[in-house]
Design a protein around this motif. Structure first.
Motif, mmCIF file in Angstrom:
data_model
loop_
_atom_site.group_PDB
_atom_site.id
_atom_site.type_symbol
_atom_site.label_atom_id
_atom_site.label_comp_id
_atom_site.label_asym_id
_atom_site.label_seq_id
_atom_site.Cartn_x
_atom_site.Cartn_y
_atom_site.Cartn_z
ATOM 1 N N PHE A 1 4.380 9.566 13.939
ATOM 2 C CA PHE A 1 5.828 10.248 14.231
ATOM 3 C C PHE A 1 6.058 11.353 15.305
ATOM 4 O O PHE A 1 4.988 11.984 15.340
ATOM 5 C CB PHE A 1 6.304 10.936 12.743
ATOM 6 N N GLY A 2 7.172 11.284 15.849
ATOM 7 C CA GLY A 2 7.461 12.510 16.728
ATOM 8 C C GLY A 2 7.932 13.455 15.846
ATOM 9 O O GLY A 2 7.918 13.537 14.606
ATOM 10 N N GLY B 1 4.966 -7.290 4.855
ATOM 11 C CA GLY B 1 4.287 -7.805 5.902
ATOM 12 C C GLY B 1 4.661 -7.382 7.404
ATOM 13 O O GLY B 1 4.771 -6.015 7.433
ATOM 14 N N SER B 2 4.628 -8.457 8.368
ATOM 15 C CA SER B 2 4.748 -7.931 9.816
ATOM 16 C C SER B 2 6.137 -7.419 9.960
ATOM 17 O O SER B 2 6.447 -6.600 11.121
ATOM 18 C CB SER B 2 4.283 -8.949 10.816
ATOM 19 N N SER C 1 -4.163 7.106 2.504
ATOM 20 C CA SER C 1 -3.566 5.970 1.919
ATOM 21 C C SER C 1 -4.301 5.306 0.876
ATOM 22 O O SER C 1 -5.508 5.678 0.848
ATOM 23 C CB SER C 1 -3.349 4.939 3.044
ATOM 24 N N LEU D 1 14.838 4.837 6.865
ATOM 25 C CA LEU D 1 14.874 3.937 7.980
ATOM 26 C C LEU D 1 16.248 3.613 8.584
ATOM 27 O O LEU D 1 17.038 3.421 7.746
ATOM 28 C CB LEU D 1 14.167 2.809 7.729
ATOM 29 N N PRO E 1 12.578 10.913 4.607
ATOM 30 C CA PRO E 1 12.874 10.262 5.876
ATOM 31 C C PRO E 1 13.461 8.785 5.387
ATOM 32 O O PRO E 1 12.952 8.166 4.738
ATOM 33 C CB PRO E 1 11.558 9.939 6.545
ATOM 34 N N TYR F 1 10.391 2.955 15.306
ATOM 35 C CA TYR F 1 11.236 3.118 14.247
ATOM 36 C C TYR F 1 12.330 4.295 14.444
ATOM 37 O O TYR F 1 11.629 5.447 14.888
ATOM 38 C CB TYR F 1 10.521 3.329 12.875
ATOM 39 N N PHE G 1 0.061 11.381 8.937
ATOM 40 C CA PHE G 1 -0.514 10.592 8.100
ATOM 41 C C PHE G 1 -1.581 11.518 7.442
ATOM 42 O O PHE G 1 -2.407 12.130 8.148
ATOM 43 C CB PHE G 1 -1.090 9.455 8.774
ATOM 44 N N TYR H 1 2.064 11.560 3.595
ATOM 45 C CA TYR H 1 2.168 12.115 4.639
ATOM 46 C C TYR H 1 2.328 13.886 4.230
ATOM 47 O O TYR H 1 3.007 14.258 3.474
ATOM 48 C CB TYR H 1 3.469 11.676 5.428
ATOM 49 N N TYR I 1 0.636 -1.166 -0.154
ATOM 50 C CA TYR I 1 0.151 -0.008 -0.050
ATOM 51 C C TYR I 1 0.881 1.185 0.016
ATOM 52 O O TYR I 1 2.011 0.978 0.236
ATOM 53 C CB TYR I 1 -1.202 0.019 1.194
ATOM 54 N N PRO J 1 2.367 -4.409 13.999
ATOM 55 C CA PRO J 1 3.588 -4.722 13.586
ATOM 56 C C PRO J 1 3.840 -4.577 12.065
ATOM 57 O O PRO J 1 2.723 -5.012 11.218
ATOM 58 C CB PRO J 1 3.908 -6.235 13.733
ATOM 59 N N GLY J 2 4.529 -3.712 11.728
ATOM 60 C CA GLY J 2 4.887 -3.376 10.202
ATOM 61 C C GLY J 2 3.858 -2.143 9.665
ATOM 62 O O GLY J 2 3.866 -1.961 8.652
ATOM 63 N N GLY J 3 3.075 -1.521 10.780
ATOM 64 C CA GLY J 3 2.241 -0.561 10.254
ATOM 65 C C GLY J 3 1.041 -0.944 9.979
ATOM 66 O O GLY J 3 0.496 -1.934 9.988
ATOM 67 N N ALA J 4 0.054 0.071 9.581
ATOM 68 C CA ALA J 4 -1.326 -0.238 9.490
ATOM 69 C C ALA J 4 -1.680 0.597 8.210
ATOM 70 O O ALA J 4 -1.229 1.714 7.723
ATOM 71 C CB ALA J 4 -2.148 0.072 10.238
ATOM 72 N N TYR J 5 -2.388 0.078 7.197
ATOM 73 C CA TYR J 5 -2.959 0.878 5.952
ATOM 74 C C TYR J 5 -3.608 2.068 6.213
ATOM 75 O O TYR J 5 -3.530 2.979 5.475
ATOM 76 C CB TYR J 5 -3.919 -0.374 5.079
ATOM 77 N N ASN J 6 -4.389 1.873 7.384
ATOM 78 C CA ASN J 6 -5.360 3.277 7.481
ATOM 79 C C ASN J 6 -4.790 4.357 8.361
ATOM 80 O O ASN J 6 -5.549 5.322 8.410
ATOM 81 C CB ASN J 6 -6.762 2.907 7.944
ATOM 82 N N TYR J 7 -3.754 4.132 8.827
ATOM 83 C CA TYR J 7 -3.084 5.288 9.603
ATOM 84 C C TYR J 7 -1.490 5.284 9.402
ATOM 85 O O TYR J 7 -0.940 6.192 10.091
ATOM 86 C CB TYR J 7 -3.705 5.352 11.095
ATOM 87 N N GLY J 8 -0.944 4.336 9.134
ATOM 88 C CA GLY J 8 0.510 4.439 8.924
ATOM 89 C C GLY J 8 1.241 4.363 10.428
ATOM 90 O O GLY J 8 0.854 3.530 11.186
ATOM 91 N N TYR J 9 2.243 4.960 10.355
ATOM 92 C CA TYR J 9 3.020 5.293 11.605
ATOM 93 C C TYR J 9 2.857 6.676 12.177
ATOM 94 O O TYR J 9 2.239 7.659 11.492
ATOM 95 C CB TYR J 9 4.490 5.189 11.502
ATOM 96 N N LEU K 1 0.926 5.430 1.109
ATOM 97 C CA LEU K 1 0.553 6.559 1.976
ATOM 98 C C LEU K 1 1.339 8.009 1.434
ATOM 99 O O LEU K 1 2.201 8.057 1.092
ATOM 100 C CB LEU K 1 1.074 6.346 3.496
ATOM 101 N N PHE L 1 4.779 0.960 1.288
ATOM 102 C CA PHE L 1 5.242 -0.184 2.227
ATOM 103 C C PHE L 1 5.049 -1.592 1.658
ATOM 104 O O PHE L 1 4.276 -1.795 0.843
ATOM 105 C CB PHE L 1 4.030 -0.061 3.361
ATOM 106 N N GLN M 1 14.352 -0.545 13.218
ATOM 107 C CA GLN M 1 13.105 -1.170 13.456
ATOM 108 C C GLN M 1 13.160 -1.914 14.642
ATOM 109 O O GLN M 1 13.788 -3.070 14.535
ATOM 110 C CB GLN M 1 12.524 -1.552 12.257
ATOM 111 N N PRO N 1 6.225 14.129 10.183
ATOM 112 C CA PRO N 1 5.144 13.858 9.338
ATOM 113 C C PRO N 1 3.770 13.519 9.746
ATOM 114 O O PRO N 1 3.961 12.740 10.799
ATOM 115 C CB PRO N 1 5.821 12.967 8.671
ATOM 116 N N GLY O 1 7.883 -5.389 7.771
ATOM 117 C CA GLY O 1 8.055 -4.267 6.585
ATOM 118 C C GLY O 1 8.088 -2.854 7.291
ATOM 119 O O GLY O 1 8.016 -2.794 8.530
#
Lengths: 113, 117
Positions: B108-109, A96-97, A49, B45, B43, B33, A46, A36, A32, B98-106, A34, A93, B48, A44, A99
């Motif tokens: 950040f500070g 998987g888990s 996405s 990486l 940015p 991260y 979100f 930012y 997927y 784990p690995g983030g999420a489709y609908n909100y990502g990460y 995203l 991205f 992680q 950044p 990533g």
């Protein structure tokens, strides 16, 4: 080798008009994508996405389009507002888990009143 | 919900000195991260963590950079000795899934801006 490319460092748009920010990628395995938004001296945040199995996702004034055959996505902001002035990062991205996100270099959007 | 906390906000050091950055993620976020953002770049990486274990540190310059996440909560990133090219913003992010999420990502500070002179 950049896997996520934003070839326009900057974009200037008049308030009320449409802003179109572009992003190209090279890896067809991305799950997927995203967008930012980043203001100066802040991290950044979100924005929106899209899954790799979709071709469009809309949230209020923001719409992201995905063209998988061209490995291209775009963010449309309609209508643009001065508060939208910021740097916009495209990110992809996969993995998987275990990533993580790969970012483009960003496009600085300026919306003029 | 409190956000991702980072300190300090700014740091200026001379080359060859050492520096450390601290990050406290959102409560309950298992994945943490560290990203490096050089001026004009996106940015990148560095490392992680999943809880207190390292998932990916392939882009961490291990001869000078180190990071730890004791007890699976807050984390420290250290540079020793610093070089001029380490001047950048160091961003910490966390995610619930784990690995983030489709609908909100990460999340950040605000980052730590490091200047090496």
């Amino acid at each position: 080798d950049q896997q996520v490319k934003q070839n326009s460092p900057s974009l200037s748009v008049q308030e009320g008009r449409i802003s179109i920010l572009n992003c190209d990628y090279t890896n067809s395995m991305f799950d997927y994508f995203l967008w930012y938004k980043k203001y100066p001296a802040e991290g950044p945040t979100f924005l929106i996405s899209i899954s790799s199995i979709k071709d469009k996702n809309e949230d209020g004034r923001f719409t992201v389009f995905l063209n998988k055959s061209a490995k291209h996505l775009s963010l449309h902001i309609v209508p643009s507002q001065p508060g939208d002035s910021a740097v916009y990062f495209c990110a992809a991205f996969y993995g998987g888990s275990q990533g993580n996100l790969i970012f483009g270099k960003g496009t600085k959007l300026s919306v003029k009143p | 919900e409190a956000g991702v906390a980072q300190s300090p906000r700014y740091k200026i050091i001379e080359k060859r000195q050492s520096v450390a950055f601290w990050c406290n993620p959102i409560s309950g976020h298992a994945t943490l991260y560290w990203y490096q953002q050089i001026l004009g770049q996106g940015p990148k990486l560095l490392i992680q963590f999943q809880n207190n274990g390292v998932v990916d540190d392939s882009q961490l310059p291990k001869d000078r950079f180190s990071a730890e996440r004791l007890k699976g909560v807050d984390s420290t990133l250290k540079i020793q000795p610093a070089k001029l090219e380490d001047s950048a913003v160091y961003l910490c992010a966390s995610s619930l899934v784990p690995g983030g999420a489709y609908n909100y990502g990460y999340t950040f500070g605000s980052g730590t801006r490091l200047t090496v002179v």
